[in-house]
Design a protein around this motif. Structure first.
Motif, short mmCIF file in Angstrom:
data_model
loop_
_atom_site.label_atom_id
_atom_site.label_comp_id
_atom_site.label_asym_id
_atom_site.label_seq_id
_atom_site.Cartn_x
_atom_site.Cartn_y
_atom_site.Cartn_z
N GLU A 143 0.84 -1.20 0.00
CA GLU A 143 0.00 0.00 0.00
C GLU A 143 0.88 1.25 0.00
O GLU A 143 0.61 2.21 -0.72
N ARG A 144 1.92 1.25 0.79
CA ARG A 144 2.84 2.41 0.81
C ARG A 144 3.50 2.60 -0.55
O ARG A 144 3.69 3.74 -0.99
N GLU A 145 3.84 1.51 -1.22
CA GLU A 145 4.41 1.63 -2.57
C GLU A 145 3.40 2.23 -3.53
O GLU A 145 3.76 3.03 -4.39
N ARG A 146 2.12 1.83 -3.42
CA ARG A 146 1.08 2.42 -4.28
C ARG A 146 0.94 3.92 -4.00
O ARG A 146 0.77 4.71 -4.91
N PRO A 185 0.76 10.10 -8.72
CA PRO A 185 1.38 11.29 -9.31
C PRO A 185 1.45 12.43 -8.29
O PRO A 185 0.56 12.59 -7.46
N VAL A 186 2.52 13.17 -8.37
CA VAL A 186 2.71 14.30 -7.47
C VAL A 186 1.88 15.46 -7.99
O VAL A 186 1.99 15.85 -9.15
N LEU A 187 1.04 15.99 -7.11
CA LEU A 187 0.26 17.16 -7.48
C LEU A 187 1.10 18.39 -7.25
O LEU A 187 1.92 18.43 -6.32
N GLU A 236 -8.16 10.71 -5.35
CA GLU A 236 -8.13 9.59 -4.42
C GLU A 236 -6.73 9.44 -3.84
O GLU A 236 -5.74 9.56 -4.55
N GLY A 237 -6.68 9.19 -2.55
CA GLY A 237 -5.41 9.01 -1.87
C GLY A 237 -4.80 10.30 -1.34
O GLY A 237 -3.82 10.26 -0.61
N ARG A 238 -5.37 11.44 -1.70
CA ARG A 238 -4.82 12.74 -1.25
C ARG A 238 -5.50 13.21 0.03
O ARG A 238 -6.66 12.91 0.27
#
Length: 185
Positions: free
Chosen positions: A84-87, A92-94, A168-170
């Protein structure tokens, strides 16, 4: 459960867990989990709650008897956590401006549109709508994960989703915009 009182959530007590509660997990399929979450939010699920007495000696005996299974589970858990940490790292960096959106005036909001915002800080777990989707008042737009709870951001007006302004994820702070809705006239 801030919005509804059910048989499991007592009046004036919008939380379920209490000190020393024990939680038992069991495997279910992805479709069943999504249906269960929807049913739970609507108050259609009755939780199984049993009163028991905690006995430290029995608990220690259980741990000793299941040492091997517990170690295997923990290894699986750590492997999943690392994946999960690798995902997360691969997301992508915002740019700095994307995470800094915190007020309606930071967005270019077209005339006749409203901005829906996060009411609590958290991570965007799931975006439930896409641009062009028709929404009614109360429809979930985004599901936030905050303190191990799923918290929906719902439409406060009927209309058409004009733009999604989160990912998602942010992480979001309370008051950060999540989407823009063209108000239905």
């Amino acid at each position: 459960n801030r919005y509804k009182e059910t048989a499991d959530f007592l009046p004036g007590q919008p939380w379920l867990l209490r000190f020393f509660d024990q939680i038992q997990f069991y495997p279910i399929g992805a479709k069943e989990l999504l249906r269960y979450r929807d049913d739970f939010a609507q108050g259609a699920v009755r939780l199984e709650v049993r009163e028991e007495t905690f006995r430290l000696r029995e608990y220690q005996r259980f741990l000793t008897e299941h040492t091997r299974e517990i170690a295997a589970f923990r290894q699986c858990q750590q492997t999943a956590f690392a994946a999960e940490r690798e995902r997360w790292a691969a997301l992508p960096v915002l740019d700095d401006g994307a995470d800094a959106l915190a007020a309606d005036d930071a967005l270019d909001v077209p005339l006749g549109c409203v901005v829906e915002v996060a009411h609590v800080p958290g991570s965007v777990w799931k975006i439930a709508v896409a641009p062009g989707a028709h929404v009614a008042v109360g429809d979930p737009l985004v599901i936030l994960e905050s303190m191990k709870m799923e918290i929906p951001v719902v439409a406060t007006t009927a209309g058409v989703v004009h733009e999604i302004v989160c990912a998602e994820g942010r992480s979001l702070a309370a008051g950060d915009p999540v989407c823009v809705i063209q108000v239905k006239e």
